[in-house]
Design an enzyme around this catalytic site. Sequence first.
Site, PDB file in Angstrom:
ATOM      1  N   SER A  79      -5.010 -55.076  34.689  1.00 44.55           N
ATOM      2  CA  SER A  79      -6.098 -55.231  35.569  1.00 44.55           C
ATOM      3  C   SER A  79      -7.226 -54.282  35.448  1.00 44.55           C
ATOM      4  CB  SER A  79      -5.589 -55.190  36.953  1.00 44.55           C
ATOM      5  OG  SER A  79      -6.701 -55.415  37.723  1.00 44.55           O
ATOM      6  N   LEU A  80      -8.426 -54.595  35.295  1.00 43.49           N
ATOM      7  CA  LEU A  80      -9.457 -53.651  35.074  1.00 43.49           C
ATOM      8  C   LEU A  80     -10.152 -53.257  36.682  1.00 43.49           C
ATOM      9  CD1 LEU A  80     -11.264 -55.117  32.093  1.00 43.49           C
ATOM     10  CD2 LEU A  80     -10.161 -53.065  32.122  1.00 43.49           C
ATOM     11  N   SER A  81      -9.689 -53.941  37.856  1.00 43.14           N
ATOM     12  CA  SER A  81     -10.080 -54.095  38.844  1.00 43.14           C
ATOM     13  C   SER A  81     -10.223 -52.562  39.580  1.00 43.14           C
ATOM     14  CB  SER A  81      -9.403 -54.893  40.047  1.00 43.14           C
ATOM     15  OG  SER A  81      -9.546 -56.307  39.579  1.00 43.14           O
ATOM     16  N   LYS A  93      -2.843 -66.479  44.331  1.00 39.21           N
ATOM     17  CA  LYS A  93      -3.649 -66.765  45.225  1.00 39.21           C
ATOM     18  C   LYS A  93      -3.492 -67.927  45.920  1.00 39.21           C
ATOM     19  CE  LYS A  93      -6.910 -65.389  41.286  1.00 39.21           C
ATOM     20  NZ  LYS A  93      -8.052 -65.699  40.627  1.00 39.21           N
ATOM     21  N   TYR A 117     -11.443 -63.311  29.568  1.00 44.05           N
ATOM     22  CA  TYR A 117     -12.296 -62.237  28.589  1.00 44.05           C
ATOM     23  C   TYR A 117     -11.747 -61.796  27.307  1.00 44.05           C
ATOM     24  CZ  TYR A 117      -9.716 -58.671  31.462  1.00 44.05           C
ATOM     25  OH  TYR A 117      -9.037 -58.039  31.949  1.00 44.05           O
ATOM     26  N   THR A 159      -4.517 -61.509  42.349  1.00 42.52           N
ATOM     27  CA  THR A 159      -4.448 -62.137  41.163  1.00 42.52           C
ATOM     28  C   THR A 159      -3.498 -63.153  40.822  1.00 42.52           C
ATOM     29  OG1 THR A 159      -5.184 -61.761  38.954  1.00 42.52           O
ATOM     30  CG2 THR A 159      -3.918 -60.140  39.770  1.00 42.52           C
ATOM     31  N   ASN A 219      -8.692 -64.866  46.574  1.00 42.60           N
ATOM     32  CA  ASN A 219      -8.845 -63.928  45.669  1.00 42.60           C
ATOM     33  C   ASN A 219      -9.116 -62.556  46.446  1.00 42.60           C
ATOM     34  OD1 ASN A 219     -11.413 -63.885  45.419  1.00 42.60           O
ATOM     35  ND2 ASN A 219     -11.850 -63.233  43.378  1.00 42.60           N
TER      36      ASN A 219
END
Length: 270
Positions: A14-16, A65, A215, A61, A86
């Site tokens: 995760s980039l969150s 959800k 992505y 995520t 989310n």
Amino acid sequence: MSKYAVIGNPIDHSLSPMIHAQFAKQVGLSITYEKILSPINEFSSTVERFIKSGGLGFNITVPFKINAYELTDDCTTTAKAAGAVNTIKVENNTLIGENTDGIGLVNDLCNNLHQSLKDKEILIIGAGGATQGILKPLLDCGPAKILLANRTKDKSLKLAHKFAKYGKVCGFGLDQIKAKPVDIVINATSASIAGKMPEIASGVAEGAICYDLMYGTRTPFMKWAYKNSALKVCDGLGMLVEQAASSFAFWHGKTPQTQPVINLLREKGD
Ligand code: ATR
């Protein structure tokens, strides 16, 4: 320091946390944002522990959800339409749910990629959870129509029927899609994860904006789009940052700038 997190399984990728740290820095907020790996059957106890430890909000995520939606006390209209959330805000011990995936996609298409969706013909490939999250926000932009194509035709028919009250949307099987170009093609299947591209008439991509919700520099869908004369080919990194920005605004009431964060992530990915 106020405490936030993203809960999923898996969650390592995760980039969150990085995105929210950048947003917080921009607006001068002092927050923590951690990744939490929840065992598949223990989502609600994971949430409970996080809230007891002082958590004020969290993102959810894959694959939680829908579980998150069921756990909420109240939800926004968008989240209700999606049947999935989310983003959750904890307020006086109640859980308020939102789904920012669709608005994230719309903001990326309209603001970052400068595409108008009004009166456009949009083809969405896939009729799973991801599609359910984006349909209402896309229909709210007033496209001429949305063609919803899925490998299992029955699912696209059901979803088209459910969302017909928000705009013109028709369900098809993948094999029923004609080779006639559309304005925008969105890949909302999970096929890219397995390195696959759904079988679909290549003529639809000609001159179209082709957008993968996943992505990556060259997903199988993106390769297919380049090969079939798309006008523009995009991955879902912008959507990822935009959905995070909408979650951030939902929690903190402040809208961060997304472009510097998208640029930073692109540089890191090179
Ligand atoms: P998500 O929450 O990511 O949308 P999902 O609800 O499991 O995941 O939905 C996955 C979607 O990708 C479905 O539309 C699925 O098609 P089916 O409904 O026919 O299963 C689609 N999908 C996955 N792999 C695919 C493939 N190889 N070719 C075509 N469609 C595929």
